[in-house]
Design a protein around this motif. Structure first.
Motif, PDB file in Angstrom:
ATOM      1  N   ALA A  25     -18.815  39.506 -38.071  1.00 25.77           N
ATOM      2  CA  ALA A  25     -19.813  39.866 -39.135  1.00 25.77           C
ATOM      3  C   ALA A  25     -21.352  39.774 -38.447  1.00 25.77           C
ATOM      4  O   ALA A  25     -22.209  40.562 -38.616  1.00 25.77           O
ATOM      5  CB  ALA A  25     -19.646  39.250 -40.288  1.00 25.77           C
ATOM      6  N   ASP A  28     -21.701  42.337 -35.515  1.00 26.40           N
ATOM      7  CA  ASP A  28     -21.766  43.406 -36.211  1.00 26.40           C
ATOM      8  C   ASP A  28     -21.778  44.821 -35.301  1.00 26.40           C
ATOM      9  O   ASP A  28     -22.583  45.605 -35.417  1.00 26.40           O
ATOM     10  CB  ASP A  28     -23.260  43.542 -36.998  1.00 26.40           C
ATOM     11  CG  ASP A  28     -23.373  44.658 -38.186  1.00 26.40           C
ATOM     12  OD1 ASP A  28     -22.111  45.041 -38.434  1.00 26.40           O
ATOM     13  OD2 ASP A  28     -24.575  44.923 -38.504  1.00 26.40           O
ATOM     14  N   GLY A  31     -22.104  47.860 -37.762  1.00 21.12           N
ATOM     15  CA  GLY A  31     -23.691  48.298 -38.295  1.00 21.12           C
ATOM     16  C   GLY A  31     -24.353  48.742 -37.032  1.00 21.12           C
ATOM     17  O   GLY A  31     -25.620  49.426 -37.498  1.00 21.12           O
ATOM     18  N   ASN A  32     -24.178  48.346 -36.110  1.00 22.48           N
ATOM     19  CA  ASN A  32     -24.912  48.759 -34.689  1.00 22.48           C
ATOM     20  C   ASN A  32     -24.657  50.143 -34.121  1.00 22.48           C
ATOM     21  O   ASN A  32     -25.305  50.644 -33.105  1.00 22.48           O
ATOM     22  CB  ASN A  32     -24.927  47.702 -33.696  1.00 22.48           C
ATOM     23  CG  ASN A  32     -25.950  46.371 -34.099  1.00 22.48           C
ATOM     24  OD1 ASN A  32     -26.831  46.525 -34.764  1.00 22.48           O
ATOM     25  ND2 ASN A  32     -25.130  45.297 -33.922  1.00 22.48           N
ATOM     26  N   MET A  95     -28.397  41.929 -44.456  1.00 23.25           N
ATOM     27  CA  MET A  95     -27.149  42.789 -44.685  1.00 23.25           C
ATOM     28  C   MET A  95     -26.628  43.509 -45.800  1.00 23.25           C
ATOM     29  O   MET A  95     -26.299  44.464 -46.014  1.00 23.25           O
ATOM     30  CB  MET A  95     -25.988  42.149 -44.108  1.00 23.25           C
ATOM     31  CG  MET A  95     -25.945  41.851 -42.659  1.00 23.25           C
ATOM     32  SD  MET A  95     -24.492  40.621 -42.107  1.00 23.25           S
ATOM     33  CE  MET A  95     -23.281  41.841 -41.901  1.00 23.25           C
ATOM     34  N   ASP A  98     -30.503  45.195 -47.523  1.00 20.44           N
ATOM     35  CA  ASP A  98     -30.958  46.352 -46.600  1.00 20.44           C
ATOM     36  C   ASP A  98     -32.444  46.047 -46.507  1.00 20.44           C
ATOM     37  O   ASP A  98     -33.383  46.661 -46.849  1.00 20.44           O
ATOM     38  CB  ASP A  98     -30.903  47.537 -47.469  1.00 20.44           C
ATOM     39  CG  ASP A  98     -29.481  48.185 -47.003  1.00 20.44           C
ATOM     40  OD1 ASP A  98     -28.667  47.856 -46.203  1.00 20.44           O
ATOM     41  OD2 ASP A  98     -28.838  48.824 -47.931  1.00 20.44           O
ATOM     42  N   TYR A 177     -21.386  51.691 -44.202  1.00 20.98           N
ATOM     43  CA  TYR A 177     -22.265  51.193 -45.090  1.00 20.98           C
ATOM     44  C   TYR A 177     -21.650  50.049 -45.689  1.00 20.98           C
ATOM     45  O   TYR A 177     -22.026  48.763 -45.979  1.00 20.98           O
ATOM     46  CB  TYR A 177     -22.834  52.152 -45.711  1.00 20.98           C
ATOM     47  CG  TYR A 177     -24.197  51.506 -46.756  1.00 20.98           C
ATOM     48  CD1 TYR A 177     -25.446  51.260 -46.335  1.00 20.98           C
ATOM     49  CD2 TYR A 177     -23.575  51.469 -48.113  1.00 20.98           C
ATOM     50  CE1 TYR A 177     -26.175  50.535 -47.312  1.00 20.98           C
ATOM     51  CE2 TYR A 177     -24.856  50.855 -48.930  1.00 20.98           C
ATOM     52  CZ  TYR A 177     -26.105  50.626 -48.469  1.00 20.98           C
ATOM     53  OH  TYR A 177     -27.008  49.831 -49.287  1.00 20.98           O
ATOM     54  N   THR A 179     -18.411  48.670 -45.262  1.00 22.21           N
ATOM     55  CA  THR A 179     -18.388  47.704 -44.532  1.00 22.21           C
ATOM     56  C   THR A 179     -19.231  46.812 -43.816  1.00 22.21           C
ATOM     57  O   THR A 179     -19.042  45.319 -44.020  1.00 22.21           O
ATOM     58  CB  THR A 179     -17.701  48.153 -43.065  1.00 22.21           C
ATOM     59  OG1 THR A 179     -16.708  49.222 -43.234  1.00 22.21           O
ATOM     60  CG2 THR A 179     -17.077  47.145 -42.015  1.00 22.21           C
ATOM     61  N   ARG A 180     -20.438  46.977 -43.729  1.00 28.89           N
ATOM     62  CA  ARG A 180     -21.614  46.155 -43.675  1.00 28.89           C
ATOM     63  C   ARG A 180     -21.594  45.315 -44.645  1.00 28.89           C
ATOM     64  O   ARG A 180     -22.095  44.159 -44.706  1.00 28.89           O
ATOM     65  CB  ARG A 180     -22.841  46.958 -43.154  1.00 28.89           C
ATOM     66  CG  ARG A 180     -24.191  45.914 -42.815  1.00 28.89           C
ATOM     67  CD  ARG A 180     -25.104  46.905 -42.486  1.00 28.89           C
ATOM     68  NE  ARG A 180     -26.584  45.976 -42.288  1.00 28.89           N
ATOM     69  CZ  ARG A 180     -26.911  45.397 -41.285  1.00 28.89           C
ATOM     70  NH1 ARG A 180     -25.798  45.534 -40.039  1.00 28.89           N
ATOM     71  NH2 ARG A 180     -27.579  44.967 -41.000  1.00 28.89           N
ATOM     72  N   LYS A 181     -21.753  46.032 -45.980  1.00 29.25           N
ATOM     73  CA  LYS A 181     -22.089  44.991 -46.950  1.00 29.25           C
ATOM     74  C   LYS A 181     -20.892  44.001 -47.277  1.00 29.25           C
ATOM     75  O   LYS A 181     -21.253  42.835 -47.785  1.00 29.25           O
ATOM     76  CB  LYS A 181     -22.078  45.871 -48.542  1.00 29.25           C
ATOM     77  CG  LYS A 181     -23.173  47.035 -48.276  1.00 29.25           C
ATOM     78  CD  LYS A 181     -24.540  46.358 -48.343  1.00 29.25           C
ATOM     79  CE  LYS A 181     -25.591  47.308 -48.468  1.00 29.25           C
ATOM     80  NZ  LYS A 181     -26.830  46.760 -48.206  1.00 29.25           N
TER      81      LYS A 181
END
Length: 203
Positions: A25, A28, A31-32, A95, A98, A177, A179-181
């Motif tokens: 996490a 990330d 997210g990257n 994260m 935002d 998105y 998944t990042r949350k």
């Protein structure tokens, strides 16, 4: 052989799983993905195995020498865990909400002309956030368990890097998105555990 047996004897599967989720996490890789795609569009050739190898070496060196550095400055691991938990707490807010708390634009701009190892391996994947997280959780997790979870993280990172275009096409930005949350909430919970758990240990 005795050293190897002692190493694996200290491996706790639950520590491996929980630290793996926590570290992935923070690193990330999902997210990257947009940053990786943008670098490729600018003509930068990304070598997935080199990025992953460099990230693993940097993180392992910090894992084994980080506590020694703390002792050099006379800082107890519990105090660092609390400070690290606070930084990780802010990263989790980034994260989830935002928002941008840590400004890295200048650093990324200076490094964007370099190889894919910089800025991908450092400071993106094996950067200050990963250093802080890794050293903070050594207060609660064994080194062998962390080594195994790091290897798993790097393996997943490699799969993400070589499958970036596939993931973007078939998962879509909405899934990435969400998944990042999801990871952000996990990071937030672990950050609270680090801060309050070590506060209780001190007092």
């Amino acid at each position: 052989m005795e050293v190897i047996r002692n190493f694996f004897a200290q491996v706790d599967i639950w520590q491996v799983l929980s630290s793996f989720i926590f570290l992935i996490a923070i690193i990330d890789p999902f997210g990257n993905i947009p940053i990786t795609i943008a670098m490729e569009k600018r003509g930068m050739k990304i070598s997935a195995w080199r990025v992953c190898l460099a990230s693993l070496i940097i993180l392992l060196v910090f894992l084994f020498l980080g506590e020694w550095v703390l002792k050099l400055f006379g800082v107890q691991i519990e105090y660092f865990a609390i400070a690290g938990g606070f930084i990780i707490f802010l990263m989790a807010l980034e994260m989830i909400l935002d928002i941008t708390i840590f400004q890295n634009d200048k650093l990324e701009g200076e490094m964007s002309a370099g190889s894919s190892i910089v800025p991908l391996a450092f400071p993106m994947y094996a950067g200050p956030g990963a250093f802080t997280a890794l050293l903070a959780i050594t207060a609660e997790y064994s080194i062998p368990s962390l080594c195994i979870s790091l290897l798993l993280c790097i393996a997943l990172l490699y799969l993400v890097l070589i499958g970036t275009n596939w993931l973007t096409k078939y998962l879509g930005p909405t899934t990435l998105y969400i998944t990042r949350k999801f990871f952000g909430i996990i990071v937030l919970a672990i950050a609270c555990k680090l801060m309050f758990g070590n506060l209780a240990a001190i007092f």
